[in-house]
Write an enzyme that holds these catalytic residues in place. Sequence first.
Site, PDB file in Angstrom:
ATOM      1  N   ASP A 172     -18.550 -25.616 -39.829  1.00  0.00           N
ATOM      2  CA  ASP A 172     -18.562 -25.127 -38.447  1.00  0.00           C
ATOM      3  C   ASP A 172     -19.649 -24.089 -38.172  1.00  0.00           C
ATOM      4  O   ASP A 172     -19.778 -23.114 -38.916  1.00  0.00           O
ATOM      5  CB  ASP A 172     -17.229 -24.462 -38.102  1.00  0.00           C
ATOM      6  N   SER A 210     -13.728 -19.620 -39.252  1.00  0.00           N
ATOM      7  CA  SER A 210     -14.593 -19.676 -38.076  1.00  0.00           C
ATOM      8  C   SER A 210     -14.312 -18.571 -37.060  1.00  0.00           C
ATOM      9  O   SER A 210     -13.221 -18.020 -36.989  1.00  0.00           O
ATOM     10  CB  SER A 210     -14.466 -21.037 -37.403  1.00  0.00           C
TER      11      SER A 210
END
Length: 559
Positions: free
Chosen positions: A147, A205
């Site tokens: 990510d 993330s």
Amino acid sequence: MSPLCKHTAFIALTTLAWIASSALGADNNSQGVAKDASRQIQLDKRYLNFPVKTGAARRHLAVIVDGQVVREFDIELADAAPDFWVFLDVSRWNGKTATLRVDRLPERSGALGGIETGDSIKGSEDLYHERLRPQFHFSTRRGWINDPNGLVFYKREYHLFYQLNPYGWGDAQKHWGHAVSPDLVHWTELPIALYPHRYGDDCWSGSAVVDEANTSGFKTGDDAPLVAAFTSTGRGECIVYSNDRGRTWTEFAGNPVVRHRGRDPRLLRYAPGKHWVMALYDEVGRTRNIAFYTSPDLKQWTFASRIEGFFECPDLFELPVDGNPNDRKWVLTAASSEYRVGQFDGRQFTPQTPKLPGQRGDAMYAAQTFSDIPAADGRRIQIGWGRCTTPGMPFNQMMTFPCELTLHRTPDGPRMFWQPVREVESLHGKKFVWHAQPLKKEENPLAKVGGELLDIAAEIEPDSAREIRFQIRGHDVRYDNQSHELICGSKRAPLPLIDGHISLRFLVDRTSIEVFGNGGAVYMPMAHISEGSNSPLELTSDGEATLRSMTVYELRSAW
């Protein structure tokens, strides 16, 4: 014998021992009893270089300085000849002696003795030019990435943070890698921004913003603080800040700022309310949601609302409709890139559309847009995780090419469009142009085009043809003129004719093809290992059709 010669001899002997035992059908256990092992090493250079064998046993390794564990991680150490080398920046402990401790290492393994110091990454002679290295998509020097995190613009730099396992090819322990770019095309990889708080407490993330008004009180110098939020897997949602343009980061003493069942905080400034918003993935029972929290200072957060139906890595942003600054709508999206258009009052999102499909390919996930793009630019720019596997390489996965997002009225309602950012033009090389001409079965207008990296744009009238087919470095892209669908591999998406024609654009790199249909109404990022310029390019039709126009650029490498 010099220390270097002694070290070389030691590696040679342990390598020969390993080869001999392998020839006898020995496994790791027959190299001797597996036990904890340690070694002292002088930190007199910038890096520790570790030999890695993908698929080997994962071993726990600790780096101990002044009696304290300063780094610890799991790594597939090579007992003999490595597949590649990974590195750890130890410059902050320069001049000190470190103890390297490895759990359950076979007695005759050469792994511990094979660890070296160096001022460069060992084995990086062909860095950025490896056979499967993407040439204009970002990929990390070593290890696994996924990510994109903390996309933010500040003082003429685009910051790209990303999920990173720096110690191996596979998806494992997560850090925040960091790269910067002046133009979204040419990236410079910087030292790791965030390390796990402790072993097993990964940095998942999150996002970043510029606290221009210093609402957080974190500012200590001339620069505005950059503030990031991330999920600490052992604690919850955490805040860090930087006063040196993202080069170093400090943990907020009050972490975690939110505890809940979820992850992936997305920060944004809600200007009308003069407050901050955190959108994050949130689970309540079996319900998957995006929750919204508010804060005056990025430190104290209050729950505001939630909306069901989204999974992981939310993003929330406002776009003008058809470029009209007086007609603006909010877009809520998440990891799959499905999205809803609606209104947001700073606390609650009110959808005005059902959930709509986003990207239609097989190679993008967990996309995020940049915060704090200057108003004079005004673009909403998105990068996603490019799920493109690179077997046999010292790196794995990449980022999709940055795309500008726009919102347009269509007969079906407001819809998002994707287009590659204009900065790709800085890579344009040799140009080929075709004007209006019939597209015939027996002719291939692309037959004389070379180049491995390409930017192709075409407008085609399918007329009575049932199918238009591009063959691009071993990858089929077809337009079905009966169902009016764009088909790439197993993926397909509606692509209606517009005044009797379609437009297609392709960005072709070594491990991907990104396809844009009808000005970005359809976006298909596809994983594909290119057969290179030895494989022909083809454009064919199975019936009467017209090529209205086509332009092809060979692209230069961004590296």
